[in-house]
Design an enzyme around this catalytic site. Sequence first.
Site, PDB file in Angstrom:
ATOM      1  N   THR A  13       0.822  -1.218   0.000  1.00 53.36           N
ATOM      2  CA  THR A  13       0.000   0.000   0.000  1.00 53.36           C
ATOM      3  C   THR A  13       0.851   1.260   0.000  1.00 53.36           C
ATOM      4  O   THR A  13       0.745   2.100  -0.898  1.00 53.36           O
ATOM      5  CB  THR A  13      -0.923   0.013   1.237  1.00 53.36           C
ATOM      6  OG1 THR A  13      -1.646  -1.220   1.248  1.00 53.36           O
ATOM      7  CG2 THR A  13      -1.898   1.159   1.188  1.00 53.36           C
ATOM      8  N   GLY A 187     -10.860  -1.875   5.144  1.00 56.87           N
ATOM      9  CA  GLY A 187      -9.402  -1.863   5.070  1.00 56.87           C
ATOM     10  C   GLY A 187      -8.744  -0.982   6.119  1.00 56.87           C
ATOM     11  O   GLY A 187      -7.537  -0.763   6.087  1.00 56.87           O
ATOM     12  N   GLU A 190      -6.770  -4.567  10.281  1.00 56.27           N
ATOM     13  CA  GLU A 190      -6.246  -5.801   9.718  1.00 56.27           C
ATOM     14  C   GLU A 190      -7.046  -7.002  10.227  1.00 56.27           C
ATOM     15  O   GLU A 190      -7.823  -6.897  11.178  1.00 56.27           O
ATOM     16  CB  GLU A 190      -4.778  -5.949  10.105  1.00 56.27           C
ATOM     17  CG  GLU A 190      -4.008  -4.692   9.749  1.00 56.27           C
ATOM     18  CD  GLU A 190      -2.538  -4.926   9.518  1.00 56.27           C
ATOM     19  OE1 GLU A 190      -2.153  -6.064   9.202  1.00 56.27           O
ATOM     20  OE2 GLU A 190      -1.787  -3.953   9.626  1.00 56.27           O
ATOM     21  N   LYS A 205       4.488   4.590  18.333  1.00 61.18           N
ATOM     22  CA  LYS A 205       4.544   5.979  17.870  1.00 61.18           C
ATOM     23  C   LYS A 205       4.831   6.926  19.028  1.00 61.18           C
ATOM     24  O   LYS A 205       5.606   7.874  18.893  1.00 61.18           O
ATOM     25  CB  LYS A 205       3.231   6.358  17.185  1.00 61.18           C
ATOM     26  CG  LYS A 205       3.015   5.654  15.847  1.00 61.18           C
ATOM     27  CD  LYS A 205       1.607   5.917  15.330  1.00 61.18           C
ATOM     28  CE  LYS A 205       1.302   5.156  14.049  1.00 61.18           C
ATOM     29  NZ  LYS A 205      -0.152   5.147  13.754  1.00 61.18           N
ATOM     30  N   GLY A 302      -2.849   5.431   5.238  1.00 59.95           N
ATOM     31  CA  GLY A 302      -3.291   5.385   3.846  1.00 59.95           C
ATOM     32  C   GLY A 302      -2.124   5.596   2.906  1.00 59.95           C
ATOM     33  O   GLY A 302      -1.128   6.253   3.240  1.00 59.95           O
TER      34      GLY A 302
END
Lengths: 425, 425
Positions: A13, A187, A190, A205, A302
């Site tokens: 992706t 999407g 997962e 993060k 994304g």
Amino acid sequence: MKKVRVAILGIGTVGGGTYQILTENHDWIAAARGLDIEVAKVLDKSVDRITAKGVPANKATADLNDILSDPSISIVVETMGGVEPAGTFIMKALSAGKSVVTANKELISKRWSELEATAKKNGAGLYFEASCVGGVPIIRTLNDAMQANRITQLYGIINGTTNYILTEMTEKGKSYAEALKDAQALGYAEADPTADVEGFDAMYKLSILSSLGFHTCIPYSEIYREGITAITPADIAVGKDFGYTLKLLAIGKRDGNDVEVRVHPTFVPNEHPLASVRGSFNAVFLTGDFVDDIMLYGRGAGARPTGSAIVSDVVYCAERSAHVYSDFDNNGKLDSAIKLKKDFESAYYISLKLADRPGVLSKITNILGSYGVSIDKAMQHGVADNYAPVVFFTHKTDETSMRKALHEIETLDVVHSVDAVIRVL
Amino acid sequence: MKKVRVAILGIGTVGGGTYQILTENHDWIAAARGLDIEVAKVLDKSVDRITAKGVPANKATADLNDILSDPSISIVVETMGGVEPAGTFIMKALSAGKSVVTANKELISKRWSELEATAKKNGAGLYFEASCVGGVPIIRTLNDAMQANRITQLYGIINGTTNYILTEMTEKGKSYAEALKDAQALGYAEADPTADVEGFDAMYKLSILSSLGFHTCIPYSEIYREGITAITPADIAVGKDFGYTLKLLAIGKRDGNDVEVRVHPTFVPNEHPLASVRGSFNAVFLTGDFVDDIMLYGRGAGARPTGSAIVSDVVYCAERSAHVYSDFDNNGKLDSAIKLKKDFESAYYISLKLADRPGVLSKITNILGSYGVSIDKAMQHGVADNYAPVVFFTHKTDETSMRKALHEIETLDVVHSVDAVIRVL
């Protein structure tokens, strides 16, 4: 015009998004920045997988050596994800003197120190804007815009999957299971959603962002973590009635050498800018001693937004002859001067089922009071199955007192169940 | 540790904030970035004025030559404001090979081209993060984080004074005059508030931001500008009833070579992230072709946030041996390829007083309809002084059609007055 030859490792992706930007916006970037950036090679498990994405066959390879041995390739973009083989590939690229741009938060938070040392030794750059919060330039901001400040607070909605699920539960009254299923269908989640819904992704993060923000090593293993799987639409609805929106919040605070870092579901007051961050959007809210509050908001994931962050790093890297590195060694241990606070202060939301008898409520409030926990608001909402559902919002208290009080409350025979305990910002 | 000697020109609010940060956070910046930044000289009209701010007498000067002739000073911070003498001083500093960091939006938007050419010629840097939106790293974001993108939209609340005034009018029902007076008392508005309330300040900033965002020269003189002085609490209240918040919005759009740039009061739908930017806070909402929507929010003014941006530029400049310049020449003319759109598309709010007679409303809607303006919502709120106050919200239409329709409406004898015409986002 300066020519820059780039290799992309992994054409999933994010790698696909990166390839698309570098192809579609090639001329725009060339005109705007004076850089002719060419994707020289794309690596994936098989050449077919690469050409299926529209990459010409002569650029496709399944052999890393094709990239390492090409001296004209100066920047390697890693978009494979996972710790291995990505880690080994990056180490080889850095050792070959190539700069690396990566979106890999897990790898950075686990092996940052080793990667950075190798980059330094070889005069290569190591850039990872895309590892945190997709297209939102939070790392650029921490490194290149907040230098004047001691960052005292960092609050983030930094996982799009959980924010999507919580938004669906909040706005449409869906159960956690329903919202998760919908997120998977879109999407956004997962097949195995653990990394997102249990807060691991946000933890990685936060480890990166709080280390950069506080200028000290914050190993991810020191971060308190709690996921969203036990959240019910009923709790969210009660919070709403009291003016709160439920978010999975990553929280970092630094006050002198006292640091606290935690990821957990949090009721955020609706007036707070983070409360209105909906769906798969992300945001980071920072406070610095001079800049005061700032917030950065945008798409946290994304192909296109994350690709945007990667290409921004590629351009940033290509424009610099000397690379800038972090000022600390993320060697897995806290600096000895740092005191990590485990006994957080927080306000709380507690949801209980109590026997529907006189005097029960005062038993609860007495126990809370004996631990110094004072009540801000309380509400009993009807009677169900002979038990009275009651919720409390407390004033700020320390975690230890709250846990002790809850432990004592749970042993009371008039308490049917403690259904939810959620922190309040 | 690299030693960096800095001079500050002008020790007013922002210069004072800069001096304070460089003094108070000197050791923090040194530890975090490996830079020992010393304020070597401070210039102002008189030495007394400088020492009154706590600057040691041996660093105070009223003579620019003391700074120009000192080769150890590599960075000059300009916080005097105004076009002159700031412009001349900056030109002299750049010509002497010193890099310049400035907060001066008016100067940059009027003489950017000349300043940048001089900087380039002398190998000096020219940095102006602090010129737009205080502590919010919008210029860093446009230059160093959005390189992958064609920016298609830029919406900003980029003037703190007007946002404070409009917020007070919205939340407390104050009149414009009252809110302005309170803003002046708090130091948010100047004695002569023209630059802020008539939109000049936002216009200068939009010129800088849209030039950087769209990678082409957008002279401020090409920007449509309308201030907030005619706004009434009544209009704001009606907007509120319909789900809108009134903001002075700076709007830039680029679609291929079509560009539009404008500053005017705008009703923003409450769901939009910009609607909740309150008081003296600022925000910029950007859309890029790959990054999608992002928003940066924070303090747009004040000694400490603006000082934070200046010091961030000082560190950024000190860390780079080669400076990066803009890709276009802001020479006061639009690029010949750019088509500047003057006939904007917008939805509108119109407030009128009509004669309280049957058939009047249909006269209005017929005229609007004849120019292709269709109505989204309409409301008549009671009757006052024999006239019926009526408001319309239209669907999107072009500016020319709306002006023609309004012109015709104004001539009707049943129309007492057209009280407000406000664009809707």
